[in-house]
Each structure stands twice: as structure tokens, then as C-alpha cells.
Scaffold this motif. Sequence first.
Motif, PDB file in Angstrom:
ATOM      1  N   ALA A 168       0.827  -1.210   0.000  1.00 32.03           N
ATOM      2  CA  ALA A 168       0.000   0.000   0.000  1.00 32.03           C
ATOM      3  C   ALA A 168       0.860   1.257   0.000  1.00 32.03           C
ATOM      4  O   ALA A 168       0.521   2.259  -0.658  1.00 32.03           O
ATOM      5  CB  ALA A 168      -0.926  -0.006   1.220  1.00 32.03           C
ATOM      6  N   ILE A 169       1.981   1.227   0.720  1.00 31.56           N
ATOM      7  CA  ILE A 169       2.895   2.371   0.707  1.00 31.56           C
ATOM      8  C   ILE A 169       3.426   2.597  -0.704  1.00 31.56           C
ATOM      9  O   ILE A 169       3.469   3.727  -1.218  1.00 31.56           O
ATOM     10  CB  ILE A 169       4.052   2.140   1.700  1.00 31.56           C
ATOM     11  CG1 ILE A 169       3.530   2.167   3.132  1.00 31.56           C
ATOM     12  CG2 ILE A 169       5.138   3.199   1.514  1.00 31.56           C
ATOM     13  CD1 ILE A 169       4.577   1.770   4.157  1.00 31.56           C
ATOM     14  N   GLY A 170       3.855   1.515  -1.373  1.00 32.26           N
ATOM     15  CA  GLY A 170       4.354   1.646  -2.733  1.00 32.26           C
ATOM     16  C   GLY A 170       3.288   2.117  -3.707  1.00 32.26           C
ATOM     17  O   GLY A 170       3.557   2.940  -4.588  1.00 32.26           O
ATOM     18  N   LEU A 171       2.062   1.641  -3.551  1.00 26.49           N
ATOM     19  CA  LEU A 171       0.968   2.061  -4.431  1.00 26.49           C
ATOM     20  C   LEU A 171       0.665   3.547  -4.267  1.00 26.49           C
ATOM     21  O   LEU A 171       0.490   4.271  -5.242  1.00 26.49           O
ATOM     22  CB  LEU A 171      -0.280   1.234  -4.135  1.00 26.49           C
ATOM     23  CG  LEU A 171      -0.266  -0.231  -4.565  1.00 26.49           C
ATOM     24  CD1 LEU A 171      -1.507  -0.943  -4.053  1.00 26.49           C
ATOM     25  CD2 LEU A 171      -0.191  -0.343  -6.078  1.00 26.49           C
ATOM     26  N   GLY A 172       0.588   3.987  -3.012  1.00 29.02           N
ATOM     27  CA  GLY A 172       0.273   5.394  -2.769  1.00 29.02           C
ATOM     28  C   GLY A 172       1.336   6.330  -3.300  1.00 29.02           C
ATOM     29  O   GLY A 172       1.026   7.335  -3.961  1.00 29.02           O
ATOM     30  N   CYS A 173       2.590   6.010  -3.030  1.00 25.63           N
ATOM     31  CA  CYS A 173       3.679   6.869  -3.508  1.00 25.63           C
ATOM     32  C   CYS A 173       3.809   6.810  -5.020  1.00 25.63           C
ATOM     33  O   CYS A 173       4.082   7.821  -5.677  1.00 25.63           O
ATOM     34  CB  CYS A 173       4.993   6.462  -2.847  1.00 25.63           C
ATOM     35  SG  CYS A 173       5.047   6.751  -1.061  1.00 25.63           S
ATOM     36  N   GLY A 174       3.609   5.641  -5.598  1.00 25.32           N
ATOM     37  CA  GLY A 174       3.702   5.524  -7.048  1.00 25.32           C
ATOM     38  C   GLY A 174       2.586   6.221  -7.780  1.00 25.32           C
ATOM     39  O   GLY A 174       2.764   6.706  -8.907  1.00 25.32           O
ATOM     40  N   ALA A 175       1.411   6.302  -7.166  1.00 26.77           N
ATOM     41  CA  ALA A 175       0.266   6.974  -7.784  1.00 26.77           C
ATOM     42  C   ALA A 175       0.307   8.480  -7.610  1.00 26.77           C
ATOM     43  O   ALA A 175      -0.586   9.185  -8.092  1.00 26.77           O
ATOM     44  CB  ALA A 175      -1.033   6.422  -7.205  1.00 26.77           C
ATOM     45  N   GLY A 176       1.312   8.998  -6.908  1.00 27.48           N
ATOM     46  CA  GLY A 176       1.433  10.433  -6.702  1.00 27.48           C
ATOM     47  C   GLY A 176       0.671  10.952  -5.500  1.00 27.48           C
ATOM     48  O   GLY A 176       0.576  12.167  -5.307  1.00 27.48           O
ATOM     49  N   LEU A 177       0.117  10.067  -4.688  1.00 28.42           N
ATOM     50  CA  LEU A 177      -0.632  10.469  -3.493  1.00 28.42           C
ATOM     51  C   LEU A 177       0.266  10.357  -2.264  1.00 28.42           C
ATOM     52  O   LEU A 177      -0.062   9.680  -1.286  1.00 28.42           O
ATOM     53  CB  LEU A 177      -1.877   9.594  -3.339  1.00 28.42           C
ATOM     54  CG  LEU A 177      -2.824   9.574  -4.540  1.00 28.42           C
ATOM     55  CD1 LEU A 177      -3.963   8.593  -4.307  1.00 28.42           C
ATOM     56  CD2 LEU A 177      -3.374  10.976  -4.800  1.00 28.42           C
ATOM     57  N   THR A 178       1.391  11.042  -2.307  1.00 29.66           N
ATOM     58  CA  THR A 178       2.402  10.908  -1.258  1.00 29.66           C
ATOM     59  C   THR A 178       1.908  11.441   0.076  1.00 29.66           C
ATOM     60  O   THR A 178       2.093  10.809   1.123  1.00 29.66           O
ATOM     61  CB  THR A 178       3.691  11.627  -1.673  1.00 29.66           C
ATOM     62  OG1 THR A 178       4.095  11.168  -2.969  1.00 29.66           O
ATOM     63  CG2 THR A 178       4.806  11.336  -0.676  1.00 29.66           C
ATOM     64  N   ILE A 179       1.273  12.607   0.064  1.00 33.65           N
ATOM     65  CA  ILE A 179       0.807  13.209   1.303  1.00 33.65           C
ATOM     66  C   ILE A 179      -0.269  12.333   1.946  1.00 33.65           C
ATOM     67  O   ILE A 179      -0.258  12.091   3.161  1.00 33.65           O
ATOM     68  CB  ILE A 179       0.260  14.630   1.053  1.00 33.65           C
ATOM     69  CG1 ILE A 179       1.352  15.503   0.411  1.00 33.65           C
ATOM     70  CG2 ILE A 179      -0.227  15.248   2.358  1.00 33.65           C
ATOM     71  CD1 ILE A 179       2.585  15.663   1.259  1.00 33.65           C
ATOM     72  N   LEU A 180      -1.196  11.846   1.122  1.00 29.51           N
ATOM     73  CA  LEU A 180      -2.238  10.965   1.647  1.00 29.51           C
ATOM     74  C   LEU A 180      -1.632   9.681   2.203  1.00 29.51           C
ATOM     75  O   LEU A 180      -2.087   9.160   3.232  1.00 29.51           O
ATOM     76  CB  LEU A 180      -3.244  10.640   0.538  1.00 29.51           C
ATOM     77  CG  LEU A 180      -4.406   9.712   0.919  1.00 29.51           C
ATOM     78  CD1 LEU A 180      -5.241  10.339   2.035  1.00 29.51           C
ATOM     79  CD2 LEU A 180      -5.262   9.398  -0.294  1.00 29.51           C
ATOM     80  N   THR A 181      -0.596   9.165   1.544  1.00 28.25           N
ATOM     81  CA  THR A 181       0.077   7.956   2.022  1.00 28.25           C
ATOM     82  C   THR A 181       0.728   8.197   3.380  1.00 28.25           C
ATOM     83  O   THR A 181       0.651   7.336   4.271  1.00 28.25           O
ATOM     84  CB  THR A 181       1.138   7.502   1.010  1.00 28.25           C
ATOM     85  OG1 THR A 181       0.518   7.292  -0.265  1.00 28.25           O
ATOM     86  CG2 THR A 181       1.802   6.215   1.461  1.00 28.25           C
ATOM     87  N   ILE A 182       1.343   9.370   3.554  1.00 26.55           N
ATOM     88  CA  ILE A 182       1.976   9.696   4.835  1.00 26.55           C
ATOM     89  C   ILE A 182       0.925   9.764   5.945  1.00 26.55           C
ATOM     90  O   ILE A 182       1.118   9.222   7.044  1.00 26.55           O
ATOM     91  CB  ILE A 182       2.747  11.019   4.735  1.00 26.55           C
ATOM     92  CG1 ILE A 182       3.927  10.881   3.757  1.00 26.55           C
ATOM     93  CG2 ILE A 182       3.248  11.460   6.106  1.00 26.55           C
ATOM     94  CD1 ILE A 182       4.662  12.179   3.513  1.00 26.55           C
ATOM     95  N   LEU A 183      -0.208  10.422   5.662  1.00 25.11           N
ATOM     96  CA  LEU A 183      -1.261  10.545   6.675  1.00 25.11           C
ATOM     97  C   LEU A 183      -1.829   9.177   7.038  1.00 25.11           C
ATOM     98  O   LEU A 183      -2.043   8.872   8.224  1.00 25.11           O
ATOM     99  CB  LEU A 183      -2.374  11.453   6.149  1.00 25.11           C
ATOM    100  CG  LEU A 183      -1.991  12.927   5.916  1.00 25.11           C
ATOM    101  CD1 LEU A 183      -3.162  13.681   5.313  1.00 25.11           C
ATOM    102  CD2 LEU A 183      -1.537  13.574   7.215  1.00 25.11           C
TER     103      LEU A 183
END
Length: 230
Positions: A112-127
Motif C-alpha cells: 500500500a505504501i508503494g501504491l500510494g507513492c507511485g500513484a502520486g498520493l504521497t501526502i495521503l500515504t503519509i497521513l
Amino acid sequence: MEFSTLLRGFILDNLAGFSYRNIPIFIFSFLVCAILAYILGQFYIRFGNSLSNRKVFAKNFMVLALTTMFIISVVKTSLALSLGLVGALSIVRFRSAIKEPEELTYLFLTIAIGLGCGAGLTILTILAFVGFITVIWFRSRAAKPLENQNLYLTISNGDGPIPELNQIVQILRSTLLAVKLKRTDETDKLLEASFVVEIEDFDQMEKMRYALKARYPFLNVSFMDTSRDF
């Protein structure tokens, strides 16, 4: 056709759908993905309950997260690549042994971390990651400490006479909290029995051992801890 023209065409084809302006964003997401996967690995080592070697298993988190991020970063720019990924995954089988559901849970978090960062949703992934580790931390603090301990107990007669299994079970039940017979092997000269036993403390284990030795002096007794490694 000149070599420079071929090289220019090769570069343009490889960068189709990718802008130089996205390079800083990609680098930032790459670093965030690596940091989050590392933190998740440390949380797994500290708060995990798996019986396997958690330090070795946690080393895979960063590589898995970064690999997932790179795959998503590539395929999101092209529908053809995304369809090709579906076809590739249909013929690839991963046969790594997942011993416990907790390991699968942490693997899903890593992906899930890789998916979020790869999709450009870095801030949402951090939260979301902060929420995950907060839940894990509170759950570990709220969990009750293990008061009792489960052990594998193996008993064999060695060079002495063959003991009676019923008497051994009676001694174990009279001195321990719980006893469960897992396996027994018996020949003309040997009896070997394996149990899963629950003890309250070290004194209880010593009481059980002395009771067995008093009845069968030549009995071989061995224990193996089944609790998690710290």
C-alpha cells in the motif's frame, strides 16, 4: 540516418508521457516510500508477534515498497502497459511461505505504501501511514502481557525402563496448567512422547521435572520455547 538522430528518437520514445518537471516529484516520492517502509520494518521488529525471524523478514519491506512504487509509476502513464502488467502477473507465481497472518498484513501495508507513492498520493500515504502505526502502537500498549508460557515438552526413557504414558500424563496434569499430547512413538525399548504444556513460572517447571525424575530417574526431559523472540 545519423547516430545522433537515432539517439534523440530513442530518448524521446522512452520519455513519452513523462515530463522533466515530474523528476523532483518522483525523487521525493521515492525517498518518502523508502523512509516509510523502513519505519514500518522497525515497527514490525518491535511490535510484531511472529515466531519467525522478524529482522530478516523486515528487510524485504523497503525493496518491496520501492518495487511497487516503480511499477505503478511506469504503468500509470500508459493503458497498454497497465494491461501488459495484468497479463504478466497472471503467469507469475510467488511461492514465499507466509507462516502467520500477521506477516501477510504487514506485506499488504508495504504494498500500500508503494501504491500510494507511485500513484502520486504521497501526502495521503503519509497521513494513512501515521494512522496505521498509531493503531499498531496503541494495540501493542493495550495488549496484556503474557503471564503464562507455552512450551514443547519431549520425554523419552533413554537407557532406563519404558515408562507408562498414563502415569507421565497424570504427573504433568498434576503439576502444570495445561497438557496436550501431540505425538508418541513407542518401540520395544523406547518411548518418546511430545506435549504442548502451559506453565505459570519457572518453579512450576522445576516441580514437574522433579516429579518425573522421582518416578523415572533415567527419563530424558527437554523443553523448547514457543513464545516470540525479542
